[in-house]
Design a protein around this motif. Structure first.
Motif, PDB file in Angstrom:
ATOM      1  N   ILE A 127     -32.632 -44.216-128.757  1.00 11.49           N
ATOM      2  CA  ILE A 127     -32.031 -45.460-129.246  1.00 11.49           C
ATOM      3  C   ILE A 127     -31.994 -46.438-128.081  1.00 11.49           C
ATOM      4  O   ILE A 127     -31.561 -46.097-126.982  1.00 11.49           O
ATOM      5  N   PHE A 128     -32.444 -47.683-128.336  1.00 10.07           N
ATOM      6  CA  PHE A 128     -32.573 -48.700-127.300  1.00 10.07           C
ATOM      7  C   PHE A 128     -31.638 -49.866-127.608  1.00 10.07           C
ATOM      8  O   PHE A 128     -31.423 -50.214-128.771  1.00 10.07           O
ATOM      9  N   ASP A 129     -31.121 -50.493-126.547  1.00 12.87           N
ATOM     10  CA  ASP A 129     -30.241 -51.642-126.744  1.00 12.87           C
ATOM     11  C   ASP A 129     -31.058 -52.928-126.745  1.00 12.87           C
ATOM     12  O   ASP A 129     -32.295 -52.913-126.644  1.00 12.87           O
ATOM     13  N   LYS A 130     -30.370 -54.063-126.840  1.00 11.32           N
ATOM     14  CA  LYS A 130     -31.060 -55.342-126.967  1.00 11.32           C
ATOM     15  C   LYS A 130     -31.790 -55.761-125.697  1.00 11.32           C
ATOM     16  O   LYS A 130     -32.589 -56.700-125.711  1.00 11.32           O
ATOM     17  N   ARG A 131     -31.544 -55.053-124.575  1.00 11.80           N
ATOM     18  CA  ARG A 131     -32.272 -55.325-123.333  1.00 11.80           C
ATOM     19  C   ARG A 131     -33.591 -54.566-123.272  1.00 11.80           C
ATOM     20  O   ARG A 131     -34.312 -54.656-122.278  1.00 11.80           O
ATOM     21  N   VAL A 178     -32.904 -47.854-122.705  1.00  8.00           N
ATOM     22  CA  VAL A 178     -32.301 -46.770-123.466  1.00  8.00           C
ATOM     23  C   VAL A 178     -30.793 -46.977-123.481  1.00  8.00           C
ATOM     24  O   VAL A 178     -30.164 -47.167-122.435  1.00  8.00           O
ATOM     25  N   MET A 179     -30.212 -46.987-124.663  1.00  5.28           N
ATOM     26  CA  MET A 179     -28.772 -47.185-124.798  1.00  5.28           C
ATOM     27  C   MET A 179     -28.012 -46.042-124.147  1.00  5.28           C
ATOM     28  O   MET A 179     -28.478 -44.893-124.135  1.00  5.28           O
ATOM     29  N   LEU A 180     -26.863 -46.339-123.613  1.00  5.76           N
ATOM     30  CA  LEU A 180     -26.013 -45.316-123.021  1.00  5.76           C
ATOM     31  C   LEU A 180     -25.744 -44.224-124.048  1.00  5.76           C
ATOM     32  O   LEU A 180     -25.232 -44.492-125.130  1.00  5.76           O
ATOM     33  N   GLY A 181     -26.132 -42.994-123.723  1.00  2.18           N
ATOM     34  CA  GLY A 181     -25.956 -41.872-124.643  1.00  2.18           C
ATOM     35  C   GLY A 181     -27.043 -41.757-125.693  1.00  2.18           C
ATOM     36  O   GLY A 181     -26.993 -40.847-126.529  1.00  2.18           O
ATOM     37  N   ASP A 232     -21.273 -47.152-130.990  1.00  2.90           N
ATOM     38  CA  ASP A 232     -20.159 -48.064-130.746  1.00  2.90           C
ATOM     39  C   ASP A 232     -20.755 -49.389-130.292  1.00  2.90           C
ATOM     40  O   ASP A 232     -21.274 -49.505-129.179  1.00  2.90           O
ATOM     41  N   LEU A 233     -20.729 -50.387-131.152  1.00  3.61           N
ATOM     42  CA  LEU A 233     -21.393 -51.654-130.876  1.00  3.61           C
ATOM     43  C   LEU A 233     -20.752 -52.419-129.724  1.00  3.61           C
ATOM     44  O   LEU A 233     -21.406 -53.261-129.098  1.00  3.61           O
ATOM     45  N   LYS A 234     -19.501 -52.127-129.410  1.00  3.82           N
ATOM     46  CA  LYS A 234     -18.799 -52.809-128.320  1.00  3.82           C
ATOM     47  C   LYS A 234     -18.811 -51.998-127.030  1.00  3.82           C
ATOM     48  O   LYS A 234     -18.322 -52.465-125.996  1.00  3.82           O
ATOM     49  N   GLY A 283     -23.639 -51.583-126.272  1.00  6.23           N
ATOM     50  CA  GLY A 283     -23.686 -50.475-127.206  1.00  6.23           C
ATOM     51  C   GLY A 283     -23.682 -49.133-126.507  1.00  6.23           C
ATOM     52  O   GLY A 283     -24.199 -48.988-125.395  1.00  6.23           O
ATOM     53  N   GLU A 284     -23.099 -48.149-127.171  1.00 10.62           N
ATOM     54  CA  GLU A 284     -23.043 -46.788-126.644  1.00 10.62           C
ATOM     55  C   GLU A 284     -23.093 -45.802-127.807  1.00 10.62           C
ATOM     56  O   GLU A 284     -22.401 -45.979-128.809  1.00 10.62           O
ATOM     57  N   VAL A 285     -23.930 -44.791-127.674  1.00  9.96           N
ATOM     58  CA  VAL A 285     -23.986 -43.733-128.678  1.00  9.96           C
ATOM     59  C   VAL A 285     -22.853 -42.765-128.383  1.00  9.96           C
ATOM     60  O   VAL A 285     -22.867 -42.059-127.375  1.00  9.96           O
TER      61      VAL A 285
END
Length: 224
Positions: free
Chosen positions: A91-95, A98-101, A173-175, A181-183
């Motif tokens: 899962i990747f964030d808007k940057r 890779v999203m945290l977690g 968690d979108l915040k 974001g964090e999984v």
């Protein structure tokens, strides 16, 4: 008739104000990385984004580390701004990080067979209609990623087929992580059975808040 027209106008206005744009950006195409880490980044290739935030959808080149193969999921906020996306392998964030977690989602034998043998592990999983993202009905700061793995089955008639063995979800968690974001939950088993490949569907509940998520058994008229 005058009052009927006014009433319809009010209803249409309210509907527009409450519209959600969680699916307003679609991702396709390739990454611009190389399997060999000693080679430079190739800027001649890359993916594309289809953006539905304007009356005429726009298509733009999108440089990222994720290769969007057959499994691609994206999630936007209610205004159509990208929040996260996935190629089912991570899962990747808007940057485009890779999203945290969010590393190594849907991890198992199929993940290893596709991604475990190469240096570059963000090429994505080849699962048609293999995932989706839905807003959490009870918490606007959370979203669900739903997806499944594949198992190679051989039946008594000697016919082989890829089938879905386990249906998972992750919670984003979108915040979390300062708004990136964090999984917070990953690869939680929702259902384990012999399920049909593809055919992952969802429809809004009649109460306007919850979701029905539908998965068919691999044969017959059984649905979960």
């Amino acid at each position: 008739m005058k009052y009927i027209i006014i009433s319809i106008g009010i209803l249409l206005s309210v509907g527009k104000l409450c519209a959600q744009k969680n699916d307003y950006q679609w991702f396709f195409g390739y990454d611009n990385e190389n399997y060999n880490p000693n080679l430079p980044v190739d800027t001649n290739i890359g993916g594309v984004t289809v953006d539905f935030n304007s009356p005429t959808p726009t298509v733009t080149k999108h440089i990222r580390i994720a290769d969007m193969d057959e499994g691609d999921v994206s999630y936007c906020d209610n205004d159509g701004n990208l929040v996260f996306y996935s190629n089912l392998g991570a899962i990747f964030d808007k940057r485009d990080s890779v999203m945290l977690g969010g590393d190594s989602t849907d991890y198992g034998a199929y993940w290893n067979s596709i991604l475990g043998w190469i240096n570059y592990k963000y090429s994505g999983l080849r699962i048609v209609q293999g995932g989706m993202a839905l807003p959490s009905p009870g918490d606007s700061s959370k979203a669900y990623m739903l997806y499944y793995d594949l198992v190679n089955c051989v039946f008594p008639d000697s016919l082989g087929a890829f089938l879905n063995g386990t249906f998972y979800y992750s919670v984003v968690d979108l915040k979390g992580n300062h708004g990136l974001g964090e999984v917070v939950k990953k690869d939680v088993t929702l259902l384990h059975d012999t399920l049909a490949y593809s055919y992952l569907s969802a429809v809004k509940h009649g109460n306007g808040r919850d979701w029905w998520v539908i998965r068919p058994y691999y044969i017959g008229n059984c649905y979960y």
